[in-house]
Design a protein around this motif. Structure first.
Motif, PDB file in Angstrom:
ATOM      1  N   GLU A 307       7.373 -49.018   7.980  1.00 26.06           N
ATOM      2  CA  GLU A 307       8.029 -47.775   8.392  1.00 26.06           C
ATOM      3  C   GLU A 307       8.015 -47.602   9.898  1.00 26.06           C
ATOM      4  O   GLU A 307       8.860 -46.926  10.476  1.00 26.06           O
ATOM      5  CB  GLU A 307       7.349 -46.551   7.752  1.00 26.06           C
ATOM      6  CG  GLU A 307       7.483 -46.475   6.243  1.00 26.06           C
ATOM      7  CD  GLU A 307       6.275 -47.070   5.560  1.00 26.06           C
ATOM      8  OE1 GLU A 307       5.462 -47.723   6.252  1.00 26.06           O
ATOM      9  OE2 GLU A 307       6.143 -46.891   4.340  1.00 26.06           O
ATOM     10  N   SER A 308       7.022 -48.168  10.555  1.00 24.69           N
ATOM     11  CA  SER A 308       6.889 -48.076  12.010  1.00 24.69           C
ATOM     12  C   SER A 308       6.029 -49.237  12.465  1.00 24.69           C
ATOM     13  O   SER A 308       5.588 -50.055  11.655  1.00 24.69           O
ATOM     14  CB  SER A 308       6.257 -46.734  12.422  1.00 24.69           C
ATOM     15  OG  SER A 308       4.939 -46.632  11.890  1.00 24.69           O
ATOM     16  N   GLY A 309       5.788 -49.300  13.756  1.00 28.30           N
ATOM     17  CA  GLY A 309       4.905 -50.315  14.292  1.00 28.30           C
ATOM     18  C   GLY A 309       3.981 -49.708  15.327  1.00 28.30           C
ATOM     19  O   GLY A 309       4.198 -48.586  15.801  1.00 28.30           O
ATOM     20  N   ILE A 310       2.904 -50.414  15.642  1.00 27.58           N
ATOM     21  CA  ILE A 310       1.963 -49.965  16.664  1.00 27.58           C
ATOM     22  C   ILE A 310       1.885 -51.037  17.739  1.00 27.58           C
ATOM     23  O   ILE A 310       1.508 -52.186  17.467  1.00 27.58           O
ATOM     24  CB  ILE A 310       0.563 -49.705  16.070  1.00 27.58           C
ATOM     25  CG1 ILE A 310       0.640 -48.621  14.994  1.00 27.58           C
ATOM     26  CG2 ILE A 310      -0.410 -49.294  17.172  1.00 27.58           C
ATOM     27  CD1 ILE A 310      -0.702 -48.359  14.305  1.00 27.58           C
ATOM     28  N   ALA A 311       2.283 -50.659  18.959  1.00 25.27           N
ATOM     29  CA  ALA A 311       2.244 -51.581  20.089  1.00 25.27           C
ATOM     30  C   ALA A 311       1.080 -51.217  21.002  1.00 25.27           C
ATOM     31  O   ALA A 311       0.912 -50.052  21.359  1.00 25.27           O
ATOM     32  CB  ALA A 311       3.549 -51.528  20.868  1.00 25.27           C
ATOM     33  N   THR A 312       0.266 -52.202  21.347  1.00 29.22           N
ATOM     34  CA  THR A 312      -0.806 -52.013  22.324  1.00 29.22           C
ATOM     35  C   THR A 312      -0.347 -52.642  23.630  1.00 29.22           C
ATOM     36  O   THR A 312       0.012 -53.829  23.667  1.00 29.22           O
ATOM     37  CB  THR A 312      -2.110 -52.673  21.841  1.00 29.22           C
ATOM     38  OG1 THR A 312      -2.469 -52.129  20.566  1.00 29.22           O
ATOM     39  CG2 THR A 312      -3.236 -52.409  22.829  1.00 29.22           C
ATOM     40  N   LEU A 313      -0.337 -51.826  24.687  1.00 29.73           N
ATOM     41  CA  LEU A 313       0.264 -52.235  25.959  1.00 29.73           C
ATOM     42  C   LEU A 313      -0.754 -52.152  27.087  1.00 29.73           C
ATOM     43  O   LEU A 313      -1.635 -51.284  27.087  1.00 29.73           O
ATOM     44  CB  LEU A 313       1.453 -51.324  26.281  1.00 29.73           C
ATOM     45  CG  LEU A 313       2.508 -51.142  25.183  1.00 29.73           C
ATOM     46  CD1 LEU A 313       3.485 -50.045  25.577  1.00 29.73           C
ATOM     47  CD2 LEU A 313       3.219 -52.447  24.898  1.00 29.73           C
ATOM     48  N   THR A 326       6.336 -47.697  17.504  1.00 32.44           N
ATOM     49  CA  THR A 326       7.655 -48.290  17.662  1.00 32.44           C
ATOM     50  C   THR A 326       8.444 -48.130  16.357  1.00 32.44           C
ATOM     51  O   THR A 326       7.867 -47.885  15.294  1.00 32.44           O
ATOM     52  CB  THR A 326       7.549 -49.786  17.996  1.00 32.44           C
ATOM     53  OG1 THR A 326       6.911 -50.472  16.903  1.00 32.44           O
ATOM     54  CG2 THR A 326       6.743 -50.002  19.263  1.00 32.44           C
ATOM     55  N   GLY A 327       9.749 -48.263  16.445  1.00 28.41           N
ATOM     56  CA  GLY A 327      10.587 -48.180  15.267  1.00 28.41           C
ATOM     57  C   GLY A 327      10.435 -49.411  14.386  1.00 28.41           C
ATOM     58  O   GLY A 327       9.936 -50.457  14.824  1.00 28.41           O
ATOM     59  N   PRO A 328      10.870 -49.316  13.120  1.00 23.55           N
ATOM     60  CA  PRO A 328      10.698 -50.446  12.196  1.00 23.55           C
ATOM     61  C   PRO A 328      11.505 -51.676  12.592  1.00 23.55           C
ATOM     62  O   PRO A 328      11.184 -52.793  12.178  1.00 23.55           O
ATOM     63  CB  PRO A 328      11.192 -49.875  10.858  1.00 23.55           C
ATOM     64  CG  PRO A 328      12.072 -48.729  11.216  1.00 23.55           C
ATOM     65  CD  PRO A 328      11.519 -48.163  12.478  1.00 23.55           C
ATOM     66  N   GLU A 329      12.534 -51.471  13.405  1.00 20.97           N
ATOM     67  CA  GLU A 329      13.387 -52.595  13.796  1.00 20.97           C
ATOM     68  C   GLU A 329      12.843 -53.362  14.999  1.00 20.97           C
ATOM     69  O   GLU A 329      13.327 -54.454  15.319  1.00 20.97           O
ATOM     70  CB  GLU A 329      14.803 -52.091  14.110  1.00 20.97           C
ATOM     71  CG  GLU A 329      14.965 -51.372  15.460  1.00 20.97           C
ATOM     72  CD  GLU A 329      14.310 -49.986  15.499  1.00 20.97           C
ATOM     73  OE1 GLU A 329      14.222 -49.392  16.587  1.00 20.97           O
ATOM     74  OE2 GLU A 329      13.895 -49.501  14.428  1.00 20.97           O
ATOM     75  N   VAL A 330      11.832 -52.826  15.675  1.00 20.32           N
ATOM     76  CA  VAL A 330      11.325 -53.427  16.914  1.00 20.32           C
ATOM     77  C   VAL A 330      10.458 -54.645  16.598  1.00 20.32           C
ATOM     78  O   VAL A 330       9.591 -54.601  15.713  1.00 20.32           O
ATOM     79  CB  VAL A 330      10.518 -52.390  17.725  1.00 20.32           C
ATOM     80  CG1 VAL A 330       9.861 -53.051  18.936  1.00 20.32           C
ATOM     81  CG2 VAL A 330      11.424 -51.243  18.165  1.00 20.32           C
TER      82      VAL A 330
END
Length: 357
Positions: A307-313, A326-330
């Motif tokens: 459903e979503s994503g988690i980006a660690t930056l 992040t969105g599911p398409e990323v």
């Protein structure tokens, strides 16, 4: 239904040869009739001690407890019309479900019992236990045991209902189902209720208002939206929300920004004196990955969660990592370079942790 009020409620534990421990430090709370208040905080913050004082299971060191405008602080537990559903269920193993529900009523003087069988049948139907009235606790699921504990508290027709970590022993599926049932039952019956929990999702989904506690003190009292959208301290901001809020130390600049490092600046939501040490709070859902605008960042990790994503930056020169939804398409690769922009931000004093809004 009855109003509940706590006035300067305190609890201090003393033991010979050891320093006194202040578990609850001057708590002030008022609940309207029928309101459900979530008492939220980490283990050891004083929330269960508060519940036990209201129930009459702990002596009050100072302050007062009023139910329907009358003080109950000096009354023993059996003389307070308060129902408690305990974390560990506290059911009697040799008794059937029906006998567990009837036990408290039968302990009353005959004139105050009413029709015990009728009351047992009514509450069992209300909470979905009719089919297991003849069963014993050992044969019940965790969800059924929790409903029995709740029904036993409700059958007393209490002025105030206290729920002590009611969903903590349930698995994820049972928790979701029981949480919905609990909210429906509380709304239908209209009991003034305090829910003690360390689970933010539980408090946010069930409570009319939430009191966030730390070290025996209420850090913030408000609706779930107020607690989440306008946290009063860095503690509240960090404790409520999943994934946790990003808390980034910086220094306020003359042009309304916070300088996080030599190359990273973030606009502040309110004017702050130049040179003041601040902490900028940004919830992961308030960060967005952009094409060319925004702050340069490097992807440390990306977790696609359907459903979503988690980006660690990582930001240049900033010690703390940034977490963004992040969105599911990323799709992001390790060490990929992106740009990130912040929407809603919060700003706190670096020394006190208090919001500067």
């Amino acid at each position: 239904m009855a109003a509940l009020e706590l006035r300067e409620l305190r609890k201090t534990y003393r033991s010979r040869g050891r320093p006194a421990v202040d578990a609850v430090r001057g708590l002030d709370l008022s609940l309207e009739p029928g309101e459900l208040l979530g008492l939220l905080g980490p283990s050891g913050c004083g929330k269960s001690t508060t519940l036990r004082m209201i129930a009459g299971l702990e002596a009050v060191t100072g302050g007062d407890i009023l139910v329907g405008g009358a003080s109950v602080a000096g009354r023993p537990a059996q003389q307070r019309n308060i129902g408690v559903a305990f974390e560990n269920y506290a059911l009697y193993p040799p008794l059937t479900v029906a006998e567990n529900l009837a036990f408290g009523l039968k302990a009353r003087p005959r004139g105050r019992r009413g029709d015990v069988s009728r009351k047992v049948a009514e509450i069992a139907e209300r909470v979905g236990l009719t089919d297991v009235l003849g069963a014993r606790p050992a044969g019940l699921s965790s969800g059924q045991k929790q409903r029995v504990s709740l029904a036993r508290a409700l059958i007393r027709e209490p002025d105030v209902l206290l729920l002590d970590e009611p969903l903590s022993h349930l698995d994820a599926a049972q928790r979701d189902t029981t949480r919905r049932e609990l909210k429906r039952i509380q709304r239908d019956l209209g009991h003034t209720t305090i829910l003690v929990t360390h689970d933010q999702e539980e408090a946010l989904s069930l409570a009319d208002r939430i009191a966030v506690m730390k070290d025996g003190v209420i850090q913030q009292l408000g609706t779930p939206y107020e607690i989440y959208d306008s946290p009063a301290t860095t503690f509240v901001a960090d404790f409520v929300g999943e994934p946790s809020v990003n808390l980034l130390p910086g220094v306020a600049t003359a042009d309304g920004h916070a300088r996080l490092s030599a190359g990273v600046r973030i606009a502040l939501p309110v004017p702050v004196a130049e040179g003041r040490a601040v902490v900028v709070g940004i919830r992961p859902e308030d960060l967005s990955l952009t094409g060319t605008a925004g702050i340069p960042a490097r992807v440390v990790a990306h977790e696609p969660l359907l459903e979503s994503g988690i980006a660690t930056l990582a930001l240049d020169g900033v010690e703390r990592l940034l977490v963004a939804l992040t969105g599911p398409e990323v799709r992001l690769a390790h060490d990929e370079h992106v740009r990130v922009a912040a929407g809603l931000t919060h700003v706190f004093d670096a020394e006190t942790g208090d919001s500067l809004r």
